[in-house]
Design a protein around this motif. Structure first.
Motif, PDB file in Angstrom:
ATOM      1  N   ILE A  58     -31.159 -40.315   3.731  1.00  0.00           N
ATOM      2  CA  ILE A  58     -32.404 -39.792   3.156  1.00  0.00           C
ATOM      3  C   ILE A  58     -32.255 -39.615   1.641  1.00  0.00           C
ATOM      4  CG2 ILE A  58     -34.002 -37.812   3.187  1.00  0.00           C
ATOM      5  CD1 ILE A  58     -34.108 -38.462   6.022  1.00  0.00           C
ATOM      6  N   MET A  59     -31.114 -39.009   1.245  1.00  0.00           N
ATOM      7  CA  MET A  59     -30.973 -38.803  -0.207  1.00  0.00           C
ATOM      8  C   MET A  59     -30.845 -40.139  -0.950  1.00  0.00           C
ATOM      9  SD  MET A  59     -27.279 -36.842  -0.627  1.00  0.00           S
ATOM     10  CE  MET A  59     -27.232 -35.832   0.838  1.00  0.00           C
ATOM     11  N   HIS A  60     -30.241 -41.136  -0.290  1.00  0.00           N
ATOM     12  CA  HIS A  60     -30.156 -42.449  -0.932  1.00  0.00           C
ATOM     13  C   HIS A  60     -31.546 -43.044  -1.154  1.00  0.00           C
ATOM     14  CE1 HIS A  60     -25.807 -42.895   0.787  1.00  0.00           C
ATOM     15  NE2 HIS A  60     -25.909 -41.975  -0.148  1.00  0.00           N
ATOM     16  N   LYS A  61     -32.439 -42.830  -0.190  1.00  0.00           N
ATOM     17  CA  LYS A  61     -33.819 -43.323  -0.342  1.00  0.00           C
ATOM     18  C   LYS A  61     -34.499 -42.668  -1.545  1.00  0.00           C
ATOM     19  CE  LYS A  61     -34.940 -46.196   3.036  1.00  0.00           C
ATOM     20  NZ  LYS A  61     -35.353 -46.310   4.398  1.00  0.00           N
ATOM     21  N   ALA A  62     -34.068 -41.433  -1.842  1.00  0.00           N
ATOM     22  CA  ALA A  62     -34.633 -40.755  -3.007  1.00  0.00           C
ATOM     23  C   ALA A  62     -33.878 -41.111  -4.280  1.00  0.00           C
ATOM     24  CB  ALA A  62     -34.606 -39.233  -2.782  1.00  0.00           C
ATOM     25  N   GLY A  63     -32.832 -41.905  -4.128  1.00  0.00           N
ATOM     26  CA  GLY A  63     -32.045 -42.314  -5.288  1.00  0.00           C
ATOM     27  C   GLY A  63     -31.024 -41.283  -5.725  1.00  0.00           C
ATOM     28  N   PHE A 120     -47.545 -38.578   5.243  1.00  0.00           N
ATOM     29  CA  PHE A 120     -47.880 -37.188   4.978  1.00  0.00           C
ATOM     30  C   PHE A 120     -47.628 -36.883   3.510  1.00  0.00           C
ATOM     31  CE2 PHE A 120     -46.537 -37.519   9.390  1.00  0.00           C
ATOM     32  CZ  PHE A 120     -47.596 -36.913  10.056  1.00  0.00           C
ATOM     33  N   GLY A 121     -48.600 -36.208   2.890  1.00  0.00           N
ATOM     34  CA  GLY A 121     -48.410 -35.832   1.499  1.00  0.00           C
ATOM     35  C   GLY A 121     -47.731 -34.477   1.409  1.00  0.00           C
ATOM     36  N   CYS A 122     -47.049 -34.219   0.274  1.00  0.00           N
ATOM     37  CA  CYS A 122     -46.410 -32.916   0.126  1.00  0.00           C
ATOM     38  C   CYS A 122     -46.010 -32.686  -1.325  1.00  0.00           C
ATOM     39  CB  CYS A 122     -45.177 -32.799   1.016  1.00  0.00           C
ATOM     40  SG  CYS A 122     -43.882 -33.940   0.568  1.00  0.00           S
ATOM     41  N   ASN A 142     -40.607 -36.523  17.855  1.00  0.00           N
ATOM     42  CA  ASN A 142     -40.668 -37.994  17.936  1.00  0.00           C
ATOM     43  C   ASN A 142     -41.193 -38.608  16.634  1.00  0.00           C
ATOM     44  OD1 ASN A 142     -39.879 -38.307  20.774  1.00  0.00           O
ATOM     45  ND2 ASN A 142     -41.840 -37.304  21.208  1.00  0.00           N
ATOM     46  N   THR A 143     -40.884 -37.966  15.533  1.00  0.00           N
ATOM     47  CA  THR A 143     -41.404 -38.426  14.242  1.00  0.00           C
ATOM     48  C   THR A 143     -40.229 -38.692  13.305  1.00  0.00           C
ATOM     49  OG1 THR A 143     -43.321 -37.002  14.604  1.00  0.00           O
ATOM     50  CG2 THR A 143     -42.988 -37.829  12.360  1.00  0.00           C
ATOM     51  N   SER A 144     -40.028 -39.952  12.947  1.00  0.00           N
ATOM     52  CA  SER A 144     -38.865 -40.242  12.108  1.00  0.00           C
ATOM     53  C   SER A 144     -39.279 -40.661  10.697  1.00  0.00           C
ATOM     54  CB  SER A 144     -37.988 -41.308  12.758  1.00  0.00           C
ATOM     55  OG  SER A 144     -38.762 -42.426  13.106  1.00  0.00           O
ATOM     56  N   PHE A 145     -38.509 -40.169   9.759  1.00  0.00           N
ATOM     57  CA  PHE A 145     -38.702 -40.464   8.341  1.00  0.00           C
ATOM     58  C   PHE A 145     -38.424 -41.944   8.105  1.00  0.00           C
ATOM     59  CE2 PHE A 145     -36.628 -41.242   4.285  1.00  0.00           C
ATOM     60  CZ  PHE A 145     -37.505 -40.670   3.381  1.00  0.00           C
ATOM     61  N   GLU A 146     -39.317 -42.585   7.317  1.00  0.00           N
ATOM     62  CA  GLU A 146     -39.045 -43.977   6.951  1.00  0.00           C
ATOM     63  C   GLU A 146     -38.808 -44.146   5.454  1.00  0.00           C
ATOM     64  OE1 GLU A 146     -42.325 -45.982   8.820  1.00  0.00           O
ATOM     65  OE2 GLU A 146     -41.303 -46.003  10.770  1.00  0.00           O
ATOM     66  N   ASP A 147     -39.651 -43.492   4.647  1.00  0.00           N
ATOM     67  CA  ASP A 147     -39.445 -43.630   3.200  1.00  0.00           C
ATOM     68  C   ASP A 147     -40.210 -42.529   2.463  1.00  0.00           C
ATOM     69  OD1 ASP A 147     -38.467 -44.629   0.870  1.00  0.00           O
ATOM     70  OD2 ASP A 147     -39.291 -46.647   1.136  1.00  0.00           O
ATOM     71  N   PHE A 148     -39.892 -42.409   1.177  1.00  0.00           N
ATOM     72  CA  PHE A 148     -40.626 -41.463   0.339  1.00  0.00           C
ATOM     73  C   PHE A 148     -41.852 -42.139  -0.261  1.00  0.00           C
ATOM     74  CE2 PHE A 148     -36.359 -39.606   0.235  1.00  0.00           C
ATOM     75  CZ  PHE A 148     -36.663 -38.293   0.532  1.00  0.00           C
ATOM     76  N   LYS A 172     -43.357 -41.402   4.370  1.00  0.00           N
ATOM     77  CA  LYS A 172     -43.860 -42.315   5.395  1.00  0.00           C
ATOM     78  C   LYS A 172     -43.028 -42.079   6.657  1.00  0.00           C
ATOM     79  CE  LYS A 172     -44.831 -46.076   2.110  1.00  0.00           C
ATOM     80  NZ  LYS A 172     -46.303 -46.091   2.203  1.00  0.00           N
ATOM     81  N   THR A 173     -43.717 -42.030   7.792  1.00  0.00           N
ATOM     82  CA  THR A 173     -43.005 -41.875   9.066  1.00  0.00           C
ATOM     83  C   THR A 173     -43.549 -42.883  10.058  1.00  0.00           C
ATOM     84  OG1 THR A 173     -44.516 -40.411  10.266  1.00  0.00           O
ATOM     85  CG2 THR A 173     -43.076 -39.368   8.643  1.00  0.00           C
TER      86      THR A 173
END
Lengths: 131, 494, 425
Positions: free
Chosen positions: B211-216, B195-197, B172-178, B189-190
């Protein structure tokens, strides 16, 4: 004025289609019945329509949370809604035996609502299975 | 303080779960996030469950390489992770003389790809091996390395083994941004916080483009859902022993007839482009298409014996093939892009994605090593995950012993599939807890039989509620917003 | 409770058919009758059928389902029928061995002289009628919803569309209305009502619930939960009529689209099924093609009235008891022969006492060890010596024969078993 009304008899599963000639609330003639219940039904349905009602009431500490109930006799159709409302207020406590009166003379209809099965208590039921 | 991990994997499909399991081998902290209430909810959950031999992908493509490397890994994998897998071989069946040349093409392609164990079969040989096949069959290509598996079991086993070895899984954890520091990814950000990594691994399947678009990365890359509809048959009425493909067309591998490891015949899929990434609705036309397609292979199929239908969505991408001289625009993307740091990018992993998943996990590890990541093996890494008991598959004697140990295995909840209360409870309290009806269904196969849960559903809802200590009103079919029950019967207007 | 190894009649299922079969079997003289029920209580689906209309034919009374069931439950208890609740039968063999399991006794093996299959039927589900669309929560068979609303005490929704005008569908329309839900529509693909007309009157007409004949659900909408269904009219060839589509917002779709006899166990027992009824082929005693296996009620074909299920149960139970009694009589004539000291085996392994009244019976055996001296070959009923024969020696290679004569009948008749021992004189 005479009027022809079509009814479906609900006295038994056969469901005969009755043609009832009425004047106001007086039944003059019934056609299409297969037995005398049809005539009785037509008479009743025209003058004072009634239905058997089956529902449930809450039961505390019962094996199930509800116990099924029904009206001992058909009740006037126009009281159904309010009878159901009354039943929602009831809470019995297990154990309950079949035929227990849940509401006596419900809404002044002269008819009792009774349970349609035994409802043992949760523990008694479990013991029963363990024997 | 921000929770920090070495690796965050986005997406708990079969690829994400395999990567988690592969990374769990090394001294590193790993988090896998999944937006749904369970793992294996996307493309991994609804497909033909076939481990492909490898004659189908275009020679020279990454798809072909992953397929060929992945296929032989399954024997060891199924041994270590205790999931059912059978290398039964598969057939591509030509109906009518005009389809025979198609088999030669596949045979050639298979040879170039390096598929072992292929053989041409005559009409007589095919008829002898599968009694239900269309008598107009003209021949078949046989590939001995084809196999069938249970994709839920595979994904769950891999993820569980990862958890056993220290990977954290958040449902139940969705990715929102880097979270970026310059061009370096330092976290995500979720909906459940940040969460850091050091690394993010994009295995988001249908959503990998976003997701890859959010990373550019790769703004031109898009995933389109390619829908495939399926029917499942009652195993008491019809059993097909073999995996039967038609001769492929431009539209794909075509509508096949196969069997699950539970013995149910499955037909499908068709191939229709959709717009919505969550639209898993079957259509009248689509169901008719697969019906006609399958009847061409197995004419004795009977509608009366259908017990389930479902839709799978393939994440169809437009990633260009990297091999020089090959013009192919729908290849897998598996890369560490140079535009940003700390990002392993995957995309377009459709069929044969299930087959390729262990190879892809290995590829990711190799890419990380190439990128200078010092992956040190853990001493205590345990590659073995044991399966929990399955009452249905046991002998009378085994059942007796199991019930003596835990009486809850004596109470059968699902009558069609013989699933017991003990199994349900065990799954609810497993390393990756199954807390929804569908999660239990996918693990135990309860409710998948001929009555489709008509009998077990109220009982299972009760068991879930009891085990989790919640009201039955809170129990869901597949997560938030899918509650079975609305209110107590007597609370009208509440 | 301690289970016996063998029962005269085992009834599988305790709905109206099973309960009637158990009662009739006991009344017919079957001594040990066992009912196996998968639920926690007896009564089957009657427990959740709280409406009236049961018993008009056999009791001449209009009873609710639970009351109808309770009459038989009482009788079953007072007749001393044994009961296994919360127990699932997993397998039945043609030799009438039953494998079942539950929490208390674990995995059990039970032998039956006769079996009555009374597993009832199951409801057809969504895939079987191929309703396309999404797969959200909120699509249930009418019976599943009935269980929740009437027994477990929960409502699956507040706005309901019902597909199918079968009795359960119409009765659920009324029940849900009683409990405050709004039944938006009842759709029926056939051009006529498929349930009883009186249910149309008292369940739909009385509450102004709209019935649309020749209509079906074209698709289900909503991802997590049902948000609406698309209804459509069908023509004479069951094809959707273009332009007749209508989106009906709702949170629940109930299916009342037919029942199928539940015969997976029957198949395992080798019972042949009629492809039309989906139930076993039966004779007028409700015996299937497998001797000693009977079937009663909705497991055979789907009835419209419970009263007829009960009657079928009576007939099947009675015939099952007769079969068991005859089998039992045959069995009790048999005396097993037990290989005792230095006997490896005896043929026959058992003998029919009645034969000994008229004929002598030859028993042949082999010894385990040679005895190179005179021996007695003795036939015992426990301590009592029935017969004996002398031999000068016995050797494993040479068969030994003992003959029981008519004069031995008196001794053999009383015996539960006979043991043969060979020892030096």
């Amino acid at each position: 004025m005479e009027e022809l009304k079509k009814l479906i008899c609900i006295s038994c599963p056969q469901g005969c289609t009755l043609e009832v000639t009425v004047e106001g609330k007086t039944v003059l003639k019934v056609d299409g019945e297969s037995c005398k219940q049809g005539i009785e039904y037509a008479e009743q349905e025209i003058t004072d329509p009634r239905r058997m009602i089956a529902s449930t009431v809450q039961v505390k500490n019962g094996y199930h949370p509800l116990v099924p109930v029904y009206t001992k006799m058909p009740i006037p159709k126009n009281t159904i809604k309010n009878v159901l409302k009354e039943l929602r207020k009831v809470e019995l406590t297990a154990p309950v035996a079949l035929g227990t009166v849940v509401i006596k003379n419900v809404l002044g209809t002269g008819i009792d609502v009774i349970t349609s099965r035994d409802m043992p208590t949760r523990t008694a039921e479990q013991d029963h299975f363990l024997k | 303080m921000l929770e920090k991990y070495d690796f965050i994997i986005i997406g708990g499909g079969v690829v994400g779960s395999m990567i988690a399991r592969w990374l769990s081998r090394y001294e590193a902290s790993v988090l896998l996030i999944e937006k749904e209430a369970d793992i294996c909810m996307g493309a991994s959950s609804a497909n033909t469950a076939i481990v492909h031999a490898g004659y189908d992908p275009l020679p020279g493509s990454l798809k072909a390489r992953m397929n060929i490397v992945g296929n032989p890994m399954w024997d060891q994998l199924s041994g270590e992770l205790s999931f059912p897998f059978e290398r039964r071989g598969d057939y591509v069946v030509a109906v009518g003389e005009e389809e025979l040349p198609g088999l030669d093409t596949l045979m050639e392609q298979g040879k170039v790809n390096g598929v072992p164990g292929m053989k041409m079969l005559s009409k007589a040989e095919v008829l002898a091996r599968e009694k239900n096949i269309n008598p107009d069959v003209s021949g078949a290509l046989w590939a001995s390395t084809g196999g069938i598996c249970d994709p839920f079991a595979v994904t769950i086993a891999a993820a569980e083994n990862a958890v056993m070895n220290g990977v954290k899984v958040l449902l139940n954890t969705s990715f929102e941004d880097f979270i970026m520091e310059g061009t370096r990814i330092v976290g995500i950000k979720t909906n459940r916080g940040d969460f850091g990594c050091r690394w993010v691994i994009n295995s988001a399947g249908m959503y990998s483009d976003e997701i890859m678009h959010k990373a550019g990365i790769r703004p031109e890359f898009v995933i389109k859902p390619r829908r495939g509809e399926y029917f499942v048959f009652d195993r008491a009425d019809l059993t097909i022993d073999n995996v039967l493909f038609p001769v492929p067309s431009l539209k794909g591998k075509g509508i096949l007839v196969t069997t699950t490891l539970h013995g149910n015949t499955i037909i499908g899929p068709n191939s229709v482009f959709g717009e919505e990434k969550e639209d898993r609705s079957t259509t009248h036309e689509g169901l008719e298409e697969i019906w006609q397609g399958a009847k061409n292979l197995v004419p004795c199929l009977n509608q009366k014996h259908i017990i389930a239908m479902f839709v799978g969505l393939r994440p169809y991408g437009n990633g260009p093939c990297k091999s020089p001289g090959i013009d192919y625009q729908h290849d897998y993307i598996i890369e560490i892009p140079t535009e940003v740091q700390g990002f392993v990018n995957l995309g377009g992993i459709e069929s044969p994605g299930l087959t390729s998943s262990p190879a892809i996990a290995q590829e990711v590890v190799d890419l990380l090593k190439d990128a200078g990541e010092k992956l040190k093996e853990k001493k205590e890494w345990d590659p073995v995950r044991r399966a929990r008991p399955r009452f249905r598959d046991m002998s009378h004697k085994e059942r007796k012993l199991l019930i003596e140990k835990d009486p809850r295995y004596g109470r059968v909840i699902c009558r069609c599939e013989n699933v017991t209360e003990g199994e349900i409870a065990a799954e609810i309290h497993a390393p990756i807890p199954a807390t929804t009806y569908d999660a239990l269904k996918r693990r135990t196969w309860l409710g998948t039989g001929r009555c489709q849960g008509g009998f077990d559903m109220p009982r299972v809802v009760k068991i879930i509620a009891d085990e989790l200590g919640v009201s039955p009103l809170e129990v869901t079919k597949k997560g938030q917003g899918s509650n079975f029950l609305l209110r107590p019967t007597k609370q009208v207007g509440a | 409770m301690v289970l016996k190894n063998i029962y005269d009649v085992v009834v599988i299922g305790s709905g109206p058919g099973g309960l009637a079969a158990a009662v009739a079997a006991k009344k017919e003289g079957a001594e040990d009758v066992l009912v196996i029920e998968r639920d926690m209580e007896l009564g089957g689906i009657l427990i959740q059928c709280i409406h009236n209309g049961f018993g008009v034919e056999i009791f001449k009374e209009d009873l609710p389902g639970p009351s109808y069931a309770q009459r038989f439950i009482k009788e079953v208890f007072s007749l001393g029928v044994e009961i296994l609740l919360d127990t699932m039968v997993l397998d039945i063999t043609p030799q009438r061995k039953i494998y079942a399991s539950n929490k208390r006794l674990g995995f059990v093996e039970i032998e039956a002289r006769s079996i009555v299959l009374a597993m009832g039927c199951r409801e057809r589900s969504r895939p079987q009628i191929r309703i396309p669309g999404t797969r959200p929560v909120g699509v249930y068979t009418a019976g599943t919803a009935q269980r929740w609303v009437n027994v477990e005490g929960y409502m699956p929704g507040n706005r309901v569309v019902i597909l199918g005008s079968g009795d359960i569908g119409m009765i659920m329309a009324r029940r849900l209305t009683f409990e405050g839900a709004k039944v938006e529509r009842v759709l029926e693909v056939m051009p006529y009502l498929t349930g009883l007309t009186r249910n149309y009157v008292q369940c739909l007409l009385d509450f102004d619930i709209q019935l649309q004949l020749r209509h079906t659900v074209k698709r289900v909408l909503g991802n997590n939960c049902v948000e609406a269904v698309e209804a459509v009219q069908v023509d004479e060839k069951w094809n959707p009529v273009p332009g007749s589509e209508e989106i009906i917002p709702c949170d629940t779709l109930l299916l009342s689209v037919g029942l199928i006899p539940e015969n997976e166990l029957s198949r395992k027992a080798g019972v042949k099924l009629d492809p039309i009824t989906s139930g076993p082929y039966v004779d007028d005693n409700f015996q299937t093609n497998v001797p000693g296996i009977f079937a009663a009620g909705n497991v055979v074909h789907v009835y419209d009235l419970v009263d007829w299920v009960t009657e079928a149960g009576f007939q099947a139970g009675k015939c099952a008891a007769k079969y068991a009694i005859v089998t039992h009589r045959k069995e009790s004539n048999y005396v097993p022969l037990i290989a005792g000291d230095n006997v490896r085996y005896i043929v026959p392994q058992k003998l029919d006492k009645r034969n000994l009244e008229e004929n002598e019976i030859r028993l042949q055996m082999r010894v385990t060890q040679p005895i190179e001296q005179p021996v007695w070959i003795e036939v015992h009923d426990k301590e009592n010596l029935v017969a004996r024969k002398a031999e000068r020696y016995v050797r494993p290679g040479e068969m030994v024969t003992v003959v029981l004569k008519q004069k031995n009948y008196k001794d053999v008749e009383k015996a539960e078993n006979l043991t043969i021992n060979i020892a030096p004189r």
